[in-house]
Write a protein that holds these residues in place. Structure first.
Motif, mmCIF file in Angstrom:
data_model
loop_
_atom_site.group_PDB
_atom_site.id
_atom_site.type_symbol
_atom_site.label_atom_id
_atom_site.label_comp_id
_atom_site.label_asym_id
_atom_site.label_seq_id
_atom_site.Cartn_x
_atom_site.Cartn_y
_atom_site.Cartn_z
ATOM 1 N N LEU A 178 -66.365 -21.745 -24.299
ATOM 2 C CA LEU A 178 -65.236 -22.341 -25.022
ATOM 3 C C LEU A 178 -65.444 -22.227 -26.522
ATOM 4 N N GLY A 179 -66.684 -22.395 -26.960
ATOM 5 C CA GLY A 179 -66.970 -22.251 -28.373
ATOM 6 C C GLY A 179 -68.177 -23.049 -28.801
ATOM 7 N N LYS A 206 -65.838 -17.570 -32.139
ATOM 8 C CA LYS A 206 -66.247 -18.558 -31.138
ATOM 9 C C LYS A 206 -66.634 -19.889 -31.786
ATOM 10 N N VAL A 207 -66.828 -19.900 -33.096
ATOM 11 C CA VAL A 207 -67.170 -21.132 -33.801
ATOM 12 C C VAL A 207 -65.878 -21.876 -34.147
ATOM 13 N N PHE A 208 -65.797 -23.136 -33.763
ATOM 14 C CA PHE A 208 -64.613 -23.934 -34.079
ATOM 15 C C PHE A 208 -64.483 -24.117 -35.586
ATOM 16 N N TYR A 241 -63.124 -35.652 -34.630
ATOM 17 C CA TYR A 241 -63.105 -35.359 -33.199
ATOM 18 C C TYR A 241 -61.682 -35.213 -32.673
ATOM 19 N N SER A 242 -60.717 -35.825 -33.343
ATOM 20 C CA SER A 242 -59.323 -35.571 -33.009
ATOM 21 C C SER A 242 -58.974 -34.117 -33.324
ATOM 22 N N GLU A 243 -59.458 -33.623 -34.457
ATOM 23 C CA GLU A 243 -59.216 -32.228 -34.843
ATOM 24 C C GLU A 243 -59.895 -31.270 -33.865
ATOM 25 N N LEU A 244 -61.114 -31.622 -33.442
ATOM 26 C CA LEU A 244 -61.815 -30.765 -32.492
ATOM 27 C C LEU A 244 -61.063 -30.724 -31.162
ATOM 28 N N ALA A 245 -60.595 -31.865 -30.695
ATOM 29 C CA ALA A 245 -59.834 -31.907 -29.448
ATOM 30 C C ALA A 245 -58.585 -31.035 -29.537
ATOM 31 N N GLU A 246 -57.947 -31.062 -30.695
ATOM 32 C CA GLU A 246 -56.759 -30.227 -30.900
ATOM 33 C C GLU A 246 -57.118 -28.749 -30.757
ATOM 34 N N GLU A 247 -58.230 -28.342 -31.341
ATOM 35 C CA GLU A 247 -58.667 -26.950 -31.225
ATOM 36 C C GLU A 247 -59.017 -26.589 -29.782
ATOM 37 N N VAL A 248 -59.689 -27.511 -29.097
ATOM 38 C CA VAL A 248 -60.052 -27.277 -27.701
ATOM 39 C C VAL A 248 -58.793 -27.040 -26.874
ATOM 40 N N LEU A 249 -57.793 -27.886 -27.052
ATOM 41 C CA LEU A 249 -56.547 -27.752 -26.290
ATOM 42 C C LEU A 249 -55.822 -26.451 -26.631
ATOM 43 N N GLN A 250 -55.884 -26.048 -27.886
ATOM 44 C CA GLN A 250 -55.269 -24.786 -28.277
ATOM 45 C C GLN A 250 -55.952 -23.606 -27.589
ATOM 46 N N ARG A 251 -57.271 -23.639 -27.553
ATOM 47 C CA ARG A 251 -58.000 -22.543 -26.919
ATOM 48 C C ARG A 251 -57.744 -22.492 -25.415
ATOM 49 N N LEU A 252 -57.477 -23.649 -24.836
ATOM 50 C CA LEU A 252 -57.190 -23.715 -23.405
ATOM 51 C C LEU A 252 -55.701 -23.528 -23.111
ATOM 52 N N GLU A 253 -54.921 -23.328 -24.189
ATOM 53 C CA GLU A 253 -53.478 -23.130 -24.091
ATOM 54 C C GLU A 253 -52.805 -24.310 -23.387
ATOM 55 N N MET A 254 -53.190 -25.508 -23.821
ATOM 56 C CA MET A 254 -52.618 -26.743 -23.289
ATOM 57 C C MET A 254 -51.950 -27.515 -24.404
ATOM 58 N N ARG A 255 -51.062 -28.417 -24.031
ATOM 59 C CA ARG A 255 -50.333 -29.205 -25.015
ATOM 60 C C ARG A 255 -51.258 -30.142 -25.787
#
Length: 269
Positions: A178-179, A206-208, A241-255
């Motif tokens: 994931l990164g 691969k680095v957030f 960590y809110s920003e990181l979660a946003e990036e994670v969801l983007q990489r997973l192509e989720m809302r």
């Protein structure tokens, strides 16, 4: 169900903080989330539960008892103070998992399959070591997220970790990187910037983009058995960590949020 193993064989990189904070943030966005503590040190458990609240743990689920019994994963699930977030705690006894037969590495994967219709996300905190106590979570995961501290020695062991990742991927082809997220960043020192730049040079996209800076609220929150989102919701740590979660969801192509209302109420985004 996306299963994210948070892994780094090097200790002191903010792995448990990342596991706890990412899981809490996903839950606050309305995603049904299960956090599993697979580290015998039980640091991520401390973020949510006091010792007297831990009964059945991951140890009783994955390690055979003296009479050859193992409990179902559901027996260890504990509801947390965060809506949509449950946890499977750990305890020191889980260190005995390394002495289980080699076939034991498949137990977590098999037990998680029974929960695929219950949770949107599973976040697994792993111990700072190699061996089957790390292999089991990776075999059960769809993604691996690697926290890397912004220090000169932080990259030590990454080659071994990536080698283990490749070996597990040959058995679990669903597993993806994931990164990597840079943690414990100290803007007052040039050392942190140099470490981050070296990480970017090696792993590139691969680095957030989100960098987790050192933050006193992140360090304090486990003592109060609360993730930073509850302990200090307006802190920089919670925001990062809110920003990181946003990036994670983007990489997973989720809302950004399964429930927009929950995002508005529970995060700093």
């Amino acid at each position: 169900m996306k299963t994210i193993a948070v892994a780094n064989q090097k200790g002191g990189v903010g792995k448990s903080t990342t596991s706890a904070s990412l899981a809490a943030e996903l839950a606050l966005r309305g995603y049904e989330t299960l956090l599993i503590d697979c580290d015998p040190q039980a640091n991520v458990t401390t973020h949510f539960l006091s010792p007297d609240m831990v009964g059945v743990s991951i140890a009783e689920v994955l390690i055979e008892s003296d009479v050859g019994e193992k409990l179902p994963l559901e027996a260890a699930v504990v509801t947390t103070a965060v809506d949509h977030l449950d946890i499977v705690p750990s305890k020191l006894r889980f260190a005995r998992f390394e002495k289980e037969p080699a076939i034991a590495i498949n137990r977590l994967r098999a037990k998680l399959q029974t929960l695929s219709g219950v949770y949107d996300f599973v976040v697994i905190d792993t111990p700072p070591t190699l061996g089957q106590i790390l292999t089991a979570p990776l075999l059960a995961a769809t993604h691996m997220l690697v926290p890397v501290a912004a220090s000169p020695l932080a990259r030590d062991g990454l080659d071994d970790l990536m080698s283990t990742f490749g070996e597990v991927q040959s058995t679990n082809p669903e597993l993806r990187l994931l990164g990597l997220v840079c943690t414990l960043f100290d803007a007052r020192t040039g050392v942190s910037a140099a470490a981050y730049n070296q990480l970017k040079e090696r792993f590139d996209a691969k680095v957030f983009e989100t960098i987790i800076h050192r933050n006193v609220k992140l360090e304090e929150s486990p003592a109060f058995h609360q993730p930073v989102q509850l302990y200090a919701p307006n802190s920089r740590g919670a925001s990062l960590y809110s920003e990181l979660a946003e990036e994670v969801l983007q990489r997973l192509e989720m809302r950004s949020a399964k429930s927009p209302l929950k995002l508005a109420e529970g995060s700093n985004a």
